[in-house]
Design a protein around this motif. Structure first.
Motif, short mmCIF file in Angstrom:
data_model
loop_
_atom_site.label_atom_id
_atom_site.label_comp_id
_atom_site.label_asym_id
_atom_site.label_seq_id
_atom_site.Cartn_x
_atom_site.Cartn_y
_atom_site.Cartn_z
N ILE A 245 0.83 -1.21 0.00
CA ILE A 245 0.00 0.00 0.00
C ILE A 245 0.86 1.26 0.00
CG2 ILE A 245 -2.07 -1.06 0.96
CD1 ILE A 245 -1.25 0.10 3.68
N GLU A 246 2.15 1.10 -0.36
CA GLU A 246 3.01 2.27 -0.52
C GLU A 246 3.45 2.40 -1.97
OE1 GLU A 246 5.79 1.57 2.64
OE2 GLU A 246 4.53 2.70 4.03
N LYS A 247 3.98 3.58 -2.32
CA LYS A 247 4.26 3.84 -3.75
C LYS A 247 5.51 3.13 -4.26
CE LYS A 247 2.12 8.32 -4.08
NZ LYS A 247 2.54 9.67 -3.79
N GLY A 248 6.37 2.71 -3.34
CA GLY A 248 7.55 1.93 -3.73
C GLY A 248 8.41 2.63 -4.77
N GLY A 249 8.61 3.93 -4.62
CA GLY A 249 9.53 4.66 -5.51
C GLY A 249 8.86 5.21 -6.76
N TYR A 250 7.63 4.82 -7.04
CA TYR A 250 6.94 5.37 -8.21
C TYR A 250 6.34 6.74 -7.89
CZ TYR A 250 7.36 0.93 -10.60
OH TYR A 250 7.86 -0.17 -11.24
N ALA A 251 6.17 7.55 -8.93
CA ALA A 251 5.60 8.88 -8.71
C ALA A 251 4.14 8.81 -8.29
CB ALA A 251 5.74 9.71 -9.99
N HIS A 252 3.44 7.82 -8.77
CA HIS A 252 2.01 7.69 -8.46
C HIS A 252 1.65 6.22 -8.27
CE1 HIS A 252 2.24 11.43 -10.90
NE2 HIS A 252 1.46 11.87 -9.91
N PHE A 253 0.60 5.99 -7.47
CA PHE A 253 0.10 4.62 -7.31
C PHE A 253 -0.33 4.07 -8.66
CE2 PHE A 253 -0.48 5.75 -2.77
CZ PHE A 253 0.16 4.64 -2.23
N MET A 254 -0.92 4.94 -9.50
CA MET A 254 -1.42 4.42 -10.78
C MET A 254 -0.27 3.84 -11.60
SD MET A 254 -3.57 6.25 -13.79
CE MET A 254 -4.02 5.34 -15.26
N LEU A 255 0.86 4.54 -11.65
CA LEU A 255 1.98 4.02 -12.43
C LEU A 255 2.50 2.73 -11.79
CD1 LEU A 255 3.90 4.31 -14.81
CD2 LEU A 255 5.41 5.69 -13.36
N LYS A 256 2.59 2.74 -10.46
CA LYS A 256 3.05 1.51 -9.78
C LYS A 256 2.15 0.33 -10.16
CE LYS A 256 3.57 -0.50 -5.18
NZ LYS A 256 2.59 -0.85 -4.16
N GLU A 257 0.85 0.60 -10.16
CA GLU A 257 -0.10 -0.50 -10.41
C GLU A 257 -0.09 -0.94 -11.88
OE1 GLU A 257 -3.41 1.33 -8.44
OE2 GLU A 257 -2.52 0.90 -6.49
N ILE A 258 0.16 0.03 -12.78
CA ILE A 258 0.31 -0.35 -14.20
C ILE A 258 1.53 -1.26 -14.34
CG2 ILE A 258 0.88 0.51 -16.50
CD1 ILE A 258 -0.75 3.05 -15.86
N MET A 259 2.63 -0.83 -13.70
CA MET A 259 3.89 -1.56 -13.85
C MET A 259 3.86 -2.93 -13.15
SD MET A 259 5.61 0.35 -15.79
CE MET A 259 7.21 -0.42 -15.74
N GLU A 260 2.99 -3.05 -12.16
CA GLU A 260 2.91 -4.33 -11.42
C GLU A 260 2.22 -5.44 -12.20
OE1 GLU A 260 2.35 -2.93 -6.75
OE2 GLU A 260 0.62 -3.49 -7.92
N GLN A 261 1.59 -5.09 -13.32
CA GLN A 261 0.67 -6.06 -13.93
C GLN A 261 1.28 -7.41 -14.32
OE1 GLN A 261 -3.01 -3.84 -15.85
NE2 GLN A 261 -1.17 -2.65 -16.16
N PRO A 262 2.55 -7.47 -14.79
CA PRO A 262 3.07 -8.81 -15.06
C PRO A 262 2.99 -9.69 -13.80
CG PRO A 262 4.48 -7.16 -16.04
CD PRO A 262 3.48 -6.41 -15.20
N GLN A 263 3.30 -9.07 -12.64
CA GLN A 263 3.26 -9.83 -11.39
C GLN A 263 1.83 -10.11 -10.94
OE1 GLN A 263 5.90 -11.20 -9.83
NE2 GLN A 263 4.29 -12.20 -8.60
N THR A 264 0.95 -9.11 -11.03
CA THR A 264 -0.42 -9.35 -10.53
C THR A 264 -1.13 -10.39 -11.40
OG1 THR A 264 -1.16 -7.36 -11.73
CG2 THR A 264 -0.71 -7.11 -9.40
N LEU A 265 -0.81 -10.40 -12.70
CA LEU A 265 -1.42 -11.42 -13.55
C LEU A 265 -0.91 -12.81 -13.17
CD1 LEU A 265 -1.32 -9.39 -16.89
CD2 LEU A 265 -3.38 -10.21 -15.75
N MET A 266 0.37 -12.88 -12.84
CA MET A 266 0.92 -14.17 -12.35
C MET A 266 0.19 -14.60 -11.09
SD MET A 266 3.60 -15.27 -14.08
CE MET A 266 4.75 -16.07 -13.02
#
Ligand code: M6R
Length: 610
Positions: A245-266
């Motif tokens: 629930i933290e941004k983990g270095g990304y400027a926005h949660f939205m970008l973090k969540e877009i970038m996470e998709q390979p993992q979330t799909l797994m």
């Protein structure tokens, strides 16, 4: 929408409330406030605007105290100003209350209370509750009894938390239609409208159910029904860790969540695909699977992005399972007296599991004796608990208001359901294995698209000042067009419309000129030639075309002004790769326009009111 945090324990309440409210910022709000109890009585501070406006209060010595409640308000009744912000108080100023939901009969209650001499300060429906409870307290009721009795008169929805200077050792909370969850710490308890503010303190939680009242003391929690019977509740463990629930270095949660998709799909597909048999296993629906297999028709119901995922589900189920499907906006379904029955199966799709319209649609479907399945992300949410069976997305918390990773996980779950049902009804093992294999390749393909984000960013810069966009797609990519347009309007405030590409000729073509960019989702699939013709029609009218195309397609370069390539996959899975550049395009355009991406104006993450 509104958020709630309460604390009772041995630590200073204000920093815990402040940080808790921060964790709820993603829900969308326009004012915030908190109340603490200490030896000087009840202290309340509230302000319009962002939570950061309350930061100076962390050092306010008047606000010491180990019991308190906090709130972020998303205005419904009365504009977002200091007076209308929560907490609200009664006439005595000794009771403070925060509330999520809507009191539908507030106007009648308010009139009645004014006639009894109560003086209202705000325009809110919430303040009515304070005076209502005060009325019972005046007759000698304890705070708990006043809350229970008062709520007996209330029509509407609530998640509410209340404290009183006259009973400074307890917090009372009650739920009907708006979630509340208790966090169990060591000699301390928290209560909140979702688990986000609790995670930093404890993973042991108790979800309140509708019609329950919780009494939190320093060292004990009791849950009762509204008619004063003790309810035995269990403590569950939430497995969210704080980094999610933290941004983990990304400027926005939205970008973090877009970038996470390979993992979330797994994560969504993990343990669910059976390669050898060319099928799938979904534990949450296994025992009820016959009702899906033998349904006369399926009705998928949802709102917003989840509704778009439902449309893709319709294409998949009809093509590969052979069951007629309808996709309904939950907000329409709940009121239009749909024809259902025991041979129709309803599937509700929701990220949050708390969307008011989707919940109401589920209740309507159950009333009409249909079996209801859920597809949702938030474990323990109302939709997860009210449906007969279901599938979790396992995409992890989605904080950005614009839904991204939940959408791809919803589409993936629908494709896994299609595989499972299709293999029983129509699909051969060979076809099943092909689908399994292709699903497994999707995370890698999504990664490839994400690696290309600098190109999408450059296109975003080129188009950032446009005032309108059209998004066109056909077949499986038509719902992707709708979703791409929704993403853009939500976060960049640019007007965007999604259409089936062939519909353009029936009206929207009148809009085409140099100032109307058209985003075509034009992958090489069964409708590819048709969509090329649609692109030609736009170019013939000086329209500017951004095409999402299949890798290796040289033809489209000749037509489109900009081409973003995505890897080839099977037609039913196309949306999982074609939506990625559209999420990025919306995101970067909003960055260039300096928009508040994670908390876009007027929007809330989960829409818990009608
Ligand atoms: O939590 P849900 O999936 O039920 O929410 C439904 C919509 O409110 C949601 O998808 C909304 O449209 C998003 N802001 C889209 O980005």
């Amino acid at each position: 929408m509104c958020g709630i945090v309460g604390y009772i324990g041995y630590q200073a309440a204000v920093p815990i409330l402040f940080n808790g409210l921060r964790r709820l910022e993603y829900r969308g709000y326009d004012s915030a406030g908190f109340a603490v109890l200490n030896s000087h009585g009840l202290k309340i501070r509230k302000r319009p605007g962002k939570i950061s406006q309350l930061k100076d209060l962390l050092n306010d010595t008047a606000l010491t105290g180990t019991i308190g409640i906090g709130h972020t308000r998303w205005a419904t009744h009365g504009e977002p100003n200091q007076v209308n912000a929560h907490p609200h108080t009664d006439c005595s100023g000794r009771l403070a209350l925060v509330h999520n939901g809507i009191i539908e009969n507030y106007s009648a209650l308010r009139k009645d209370l004014i006639a009894k001499g109560h003086v209202f300060k705000s325009e809110t429906d919430t303040e009515t509750l304070c005076h209502l409870f005060e009325e019972y307290i005046k007759t000698g009721c304890s705070l708990e009894a006043a809350v229970r009795k008062g709520l007996g008169q209330v029509v509407g929805t609530y998640g509410l938390v209340v404290i009183s200077a006259d009973e400074p050792d307890c917090i009372i909370a009650a739920r009907k239609g708006s979630p509340l969850v208790i966090g169990h710490g060591k000699n301390e308890y928290l209560i909140a409208s979702d688990t986000a503010p609790l995670i930093a303190h404890t993973s042991d939680v108790t979800f309140l159910d509708d019609g329950e009242v919780a009494i939190l003391h320093n060292g004990s929690v009791v849950v009762k029904s509204i008619d004063d019977r003790i309810v035995e509740k269990c403590v569950e463990v939430v497995d969210t860790d704080i980094s999610q629930i933290e941004k983990g270095g990304y400027a926005h949660f939205m970008l973090k969540e877009i970038m996470e998709q390979p993992q979330t799909l797994m994560d969504t597909m993990r343990g669910r695909l059976l390669m050898e048999e060319g099928t799938a296993r979904l534990g949450g629906i296994q025992k009820d699977i016959d009702s899906l297999l033998f349904a006369r028709r399926l009705v998928l119901t949802a709102c917003g992005t989840s509704w778009h995922a439902g449309l893709i589900g319709e294409y998949m189920f009809e093509e590969l399972v052979g069951i007629p499907v309808e996709v309904e906006y939950a907000s329409e379904f709940r009121y239009r007296d749909p024809i259902l029955g025991s041979d129709s199966v309803v599937i509700a799709i929701s990220q949050s599991g708390e969307t008011a319209d989707t919940l109401a649609a589920i209740r309507e479907a159950k009333r009409k004796r249909s079996k209801v399945f859920g597809i949702c992300n938030v474990v323990g949410s109302s939709i997860a608990r009210e449906t007969d069976a279901g599938v979790y997305l396992h995409a992890g918390p989605e904080i950005g208001v614009a839904s991204t990773k939940a959408f791809t996980s919803q589409v993936l779950v629908l494709s896994i359901m299609t595989l499972l049902l299709g293999r029983v009804r129509t699909l051969s093992s060979i076809r099943g294995r092909e689908i399994v294999q292709e699903i497994k390749r999707i995370p890698e393909k999504v990664s490839q698209v994400l690696e290309n984000r600098e190109q999408v960013k450059a296109i975003a810069e080129e188009y950032k000042d446009m005032r309108n966009f059209l998004y066109l797609g056909r077949g499986y990519n038509f719902p992707v067009a709708l979703e791409g347009a929704l993403k853009l309007k939500e976060i960049s405030y640019i007007h965007a419309e999604g259409y089936p590409a062939a519909e353009m000729k029936h009206g929207p073509i009148a809009l085409i000129d140099k100032a109307m960019p058209v985003v075509f989702i034009a992958t090489q699939d069964s409708v590819y030639d048709k969509i090329l013709s649609n692109i030609e029609e736009v170019k013939a009218r000086q329209g500017r075309v951004i095409a999402i195309a299949t890798e290796g397609d040289a033809e489209i370069q000749k037509l489109a002004d900009n081409v973003i390539y995505v890897p080839k996959t099977i037609e039913m899975l196309n949306p999982l790769v074609t939506i990625i550049p559209l999420q990025l395009l919306a995101y970067y355009i909003a960055v260039f326009r300096k928009c508040d991406i994670d908390q876009p104006r007027n929007l809330a993450k989960s829409v818990t009111v009608e």
